[in-house]
Motif scaffolding. Structure first.
Motif, PDB file in Angstrom:
ATOM      1  N   LYS A 358       0.833  -1.210   0.000  1.00  0.00           N
ATOM      2  CA  LYS A 358       0.000   0.000   0.000  1.00  0.00           C
ATOM      3  C   LYS A 358       0.868   1.261   0.000  1.00  0.00           C
ATOM      4  O   LYS A 358       0.561   2.245  -0.691  1.00  0.00           O
ATOM      5  CB  LYS A 358      -0.925  -0.006   1.223  1.00  0.00           C
ATOM      6  CG  LYS A 358      -1.765   1.261   1.370  1.00  0.00           C
ATOM      7  CD  LYS A 358      -2.607   1.218   2.639  1.00  0.00           C
ATOM      8  CE  LYS A 358      -3.343   2.545   2.850  1.00  0.00           C
ATOM      9  NZ  LYS A 358      -4.153   2.525   4.087  1.00  0.00           N
ATOM     10  N   THR A 391      -6.738  -2.871  -5.083  1.00  0.00           N
ATOM     11  CA  THR A 391      -7.402  -2.361  -3.885  1.00  0.00           C
ATOM     12  C   THR A 391      -6.768  -2.987  -2.651  1.00  0.00           C
ATOM     13  O   THR A 391      -6.688  -4.215  -2.541  1.00  0.00           O
ATOM     14  CB  THR A 391      -8.908  -2.666  -3.913  1.00  0.00           C
ATOM     15  OG1 THR A 391      -9.472  -2.087  -5.089  1.00  0.00           O
ATOM     16  CG2 THR A 391      -9.596  -2.090  -2.685  1.00  0.00           C
ATOM     17  N   GLU A 395      -8.756   0.869  -0.307  1.00  0.00           N
ATOM     18  CA  GLU A 395      -8.227   2.040  -1.018  1.00  0.00           C
ATOM     19  C   GLU A 395      -7.659   1.607  -2.367  1.00  0.00           C
ATOM     20  O   GLU A 395      -6.926   0.615  -2.460  1.00  0.00           O
ATOM     21  CB  GLU A 395      -7.127   2.700  -0.172  1.00  0.00           C
ATOM     22  CG  GLU A 395      -6.578   3.976  -0.768  1.00  0.00           C
ATOM     23  CD  GLU A 395      -5.554   4.638   0.143  1.00  0.00           C
ATOM     24  OE1 GLU A 395      -4.752   5.441  -0.364  1.00  0.00           O
ATOM     25  OE2 GLU A 395      -5.561   4.336   1.361  1.00  0.00           O
ATOM     26  N   ASP A 396      -8.009   2.341  -3.416  1.00  0.00           N
ATOM     27  CA  ASP A 396      -7.455   2.070  -4.745  1.00  0.00           C
ATOM     28  C   ASP A 396      -6.015   2.556  -4.807  1.00  0.00           C
ATOM     29  O   ASP A 396      -5.728   3.722  -4.508  1.00  0.00           O
ATOM     30  CB  ASP A 396      -8.280   2.776  -5.825  1.00  0.00           C
ATOM     31  CG  ASP A 396      -9.641   2.111  -6.038  1.00  0.00           C
ATOM     32  OD1 ASP A 396      -9.794   0.955  -5.602  1.00  0.00           O
ATOM     33  OD2 ASP A 396     -10.517   2.747  -6.640  1.00  0.00           O
ATOM     34  N   HIS A 507     -16.256  -3.400  -5.565  1.00  0.00           N
ATOM     35  CA  HIS A 507     -15.457  -2.267  -6.031  1.00  0.00           C
ATOM     36  C   HIS A 507     -16.376  -1.121  -6.477  1.00  0.00           C
ATOM     37  O   HIS A 507     -16.111   0.050  -6.182  1.00  0.00           O
ATOM     38  CB  HIS A 507     -14.576  -2.727  -7.191  1.00  0.00           C
ATOM     39  CG  HIS A 507     -13.588  -1.693  -7.652  1.00  0.00           C
ATOM     40  ND1 HIS A 507     -12.558  -1.244  -6.862  1.00  0.00           N
ATOM     41  CD2 HIS A 507     -13.499  -1.010  -8.820  1.00  0.00           C
ATOM     42  CE1 HIS A 507     -11.859  -0.346  -7.520  1.00  0.00           C
ATOM     43  NE2 HIS A 507     -12.410  -0.179  -8.719  1.00  0.00           N
ATOM     44  N   TYR A 510     -17.811   0.601  -3.487  1.00  0.00           N
ATOM     45  CA  TYR A 510     -16.810   1.456  -2.847  1.00  0.00           C
ATOM     46  C   TYR A 510     -16.693   2.787  -3.602  1.00  0.00           C
ATOM     47  O   TYR A 510     -16.651   3.860  -3.003  1.00  0.00           O
ATOM     48  CB  TYR A 510     -15.462   0.722  -2.830  1.00  0.00           C
ATOM     49  CG  TYR A 510     -14.325   1.583  -2.316  1.00  0.00           C
ATOM     50  CD1 TYR A 510     -14.221   1.890  -0.960  1.00  0.00           C
ATOM     51  CD2 TYR A 510     -13.365   2.085  -3.188  1.00  0.00           C
ATOM     52  CE1 TYR A 510     -13.188   2.668  -0.489  1.00  0.00           C
ATOM     53  CE2 TYR A 510     -12.330   2.867  -2.725  1.00  0.00           C
ATOM     54  CZ  TYR A 510     -12.235   3.154  -1.369  1.00  0.00           C
ATOM     55  OH  TYR A 510     -11.210   3.933  -0.906  1.00  0.00           O
ATOM     56  N   ASN A 511     -16.636   2.699  -4.935  1.00  0.00           N
ATOM     57  CA  ASN A 511     -16.552   3.921  -5.740  1.00  0.00           C
ATOM     58  C   ASN A 511     -17.810   4.777  -5.606  1.00  0.00           C
ATOM     59  O   ASN A 511     -17.748   6.013  -5.660  1.00  0.00           O
ATOM     60  CB  ASN A 511     -16.309   3.574  -7.210  1.00  0.00           C
ATOM     61  CG  ASN A 511     -14.878   3.083  -7.447  1.00  0.00           C
ATOM     62  OD1 ASN A 511     -13.979   3.451  -6.702  1.00  0.00           O
ATOM     63  ND2 ASN A 511     -14.689   2.259  -8.455  1.00  0.00           N
TER      64      ASN A 511
END
Length: 566
Positions: A358, A391, A395-396, A507, A510-511
């Motif tokens: 990350k 991810t 977090e992307d 995903h 989340y977006n």
């Protein structure tokens, strides 16, 4: 006698094979499935046997894909002995406790996340205490020692050269006055590698269960990989970057330490470029495993023993540092000094390495170096395949760092090594079963064996079962087992696709949350979108459960053609 393949039959994880003879039922390995949500879901399914009826587990080695469901087996009723080498027993204490801890923490994280969404409580596959309880059944045995597991079965462990304590299993089974010998390869190591002995060659067997992880591939020369790794480290640190090495805590990490030891202590040509570069082992399990290696020098190869006799510790050098606490681990990502971080897990599915990814994947100054096998569906495989965004912790993360894969460090024999091992049998086994490999790898290796040796290997698909005649070695239900295996593979493909859809929906959700602050969408519209997505998400999960339920009830139709024999 029957052999039922209950794992590592459609891929490389979940190794588990049931041997039934008379009233005896034993397991060869009881490993965990790894490789994303679809594979992880298999761990929660019922075993295709009654754990309480299993007499013992004969364990090849301590990697989680071979031992990781042992605490679950005990939790569900197993009360027999777990036979393994003494070094494997030492490593098992570390591996299973760590695995139980990870399962607990993963369940806690899912429950915190699920509580906000109104989802039911998730139970861990097993806990730290379950792992501790299972260790009470472990029975260590030395290499090359013949021992009886019951009145009709005897076993010998041979050095497999894969990781510390890894074994090739010879199993003799007596049934109705006739004796047959089964050889289970476990995972076969690479010849000429540091620390460990070369894999043992077996000369006779009636039946062979053999891994095929790299059945279709060749490894580059190990010396070439060491040079490539050093070049990557020098180039990365000179531009101010970090080198992150996701490595298996047992085996690969210790080999890397050994190689770095030689580079630093022997004042190699690279010494001036490396003398100020710190190497951090950021994995409590790897730290503990390295201590186990140091306590088991009796199974090291001659070169490593000579190192020790000369007064050098092959698993230590001046720039090596071990981090234990989470605070020390976090500090590594705040420290801007260029460095090398070796951290678990090797496939990036759990552990501290995910935090390091990350903090480092987004920066083009950094390098990520893979030194081991990456199973399909894992984050490691996605990075090697060129994913531009992943991810992590919700977090992307954009992938800007250099990604390298150095297969010369692999602990698995490549195609040449595997072929050399099977070619050492003096007489052809009555049957050879290929497991522990992706579909292409198994098939390519089977074709090579057929071409060069004239054998007709059985390429495994799914949880197939074979009944063996002790006298003629005829596989009595080969056709039915093959049909069931093909059906099982089709079901797995559907489940993998559904898992992918499920991950994509998460995903999207989340977006959608990120869009809350946007100017082009109202909160009412966003709520409507979320409701639709959640319904689709639920439908996907329900469909996956329906596929599983249908598979469990389904029995392939009996063939009207004569049963084939091999």
């Amino acid at each position: 006698m029957k052999i039922k393949f209950c794992g590592a039959s459609s891929g490389v994880t979940g190794s588990c094979h049931l041997i039934t003879s008379g009233e005896h039922q034993i397991l060869l390995d009881c490993g965990q499935f790894q490789g994303g949500k679809a594979q992880d879901a298999l761990n929660y399914e019922d075993f295709p046997f009654n754990p309480a009826e299993i007499e013992c587990v004969v364990l090849s080695h301590a990697h989680i894909d071979h031992c990781g469901r042992i605490p679950l087996l005990v939790k569900r009723g197993f009360q027999g002995k777990i036979f393994c080498t003494d070094a494997t027993a030492d490593l098992l204490d570390i591996m299973l406790k760590d695995s139980g801890y990870i399962h607990e923490k993963e369940a806690e994280w899912q429950n915190r996340k699920g509580e906000r969404a109104g989802k039911p409580i998730v139970e861990p596959l097993y806990t730290f205490q379950d792992a501790v309880d299972s260790l009470a059944f472990v029975e260590p045995v030395r290499y090359d020692q013949l021992f009886s597991i019951n009145d009709d079965m005897k076993v010998v462990f041979n050095d497999a050269g894969h990781i510390l304590g890894s074994a090739i299993v010879e199993l003799w089974v007596t049934e109705e006055g006739k004796e047959s010998k089964i050889v289970f390869s476990g995972d076969i190591g690479v010849t000429g590698r540091p620390i460990l002995n070369d894999p043992t060659y077996i000369k006779k067997a009636d039946y062979v269960i053999m891994e095929s992880t790299y059945g279709s591939r060749l490894h580059p020369d190990n010396d070439r990989s060491i040079k490539d790794l050093v070049d990557i480290i020098i180039n990365t640190t000179k531009r101010g970057g970090n080198v992150i090495i996701p490595a298996f805590a047992v085996g690969r990490t210790q080999e890397l330490i050994y190689e770095f030891n030689k580079l630093y202590n022997e004042k190699s040509e690279y010494y001036n470029d490396l003398k100020n570069v710190k190497i951090y082992i950021d994995s409590p399990m790897a730290t503990n495993a390295t201590a186990v290696f140091q306590r088991n020098a009796q199974v090291f190869d001659e070169e490593t023993r000579d190192f020790i006799l000369s007064g050098d510790n092959p698993l230590d050098f001046m720039n090596l540092a071990f981090t234990r606490s989470s605070e020390e681990s976090q500090h590594l990502n705040m420290d801007t000094t260029p460095k090398v971080i070796i951290s678990a897990s090797g496939m990036c599915e759990a552990g501290r390495v995910r935090h390091h990814l990350k903090h480092n994947l987004w920066d083009k100054k950094n390098s990520i170096v893979f030194v081991g096998y990456q199973a399909e569906g894992t984050l490691g495989k996605a990075l090697i395949n060129g994913e531009k965004s992943v991810t992590l912790f919700g977090e992307d993360i954009t992938v800007n760092a250099e990604i390298h894969s150095l297969q010369g460090f692999s602990g698995h024999a490549d195609q040449n090594g595997l072929f050399t091992w099977i070619a050492h049998f003096k007489n052809p086994p009555k049957q050879l079963f290929l497991v522990h490999g992706e579909e292409e790898s198994k098939q390519v290796f089977a074709d090579l064996i057929k071409e060069k040796l004239g054998y007709e290997p059985v390429v495994l698909h799914g949880n197939s079962e074979y009944e063996l005649d002790m006298e003629t070695a005829e596989i009595l239900n080969y056709r039915e087992a093959k049909e069931e295996g093909v059906w099982y593979q089709d079901v797995q493909n559907v489940r993998n696709q559904l898992s992918g859809i499920h991950m994509n929906l998460e995903h999207i959700l989340y977006n959608a949350d990120l869009a809350m602050g946007g100017k082009n969408i109202t909160e009412e519209q966003l709520t409507h979108i979320r409701n639709i997505m959640q319904e689709l998400d639920k439908a996907t999960l329900n469909l996956g459960e329906a596929v599983t339920e249908h598979y469990n009830k389904f029995q392939p139709p009996e063939s009207e053609e004569p049963v084939e024999s091999n």
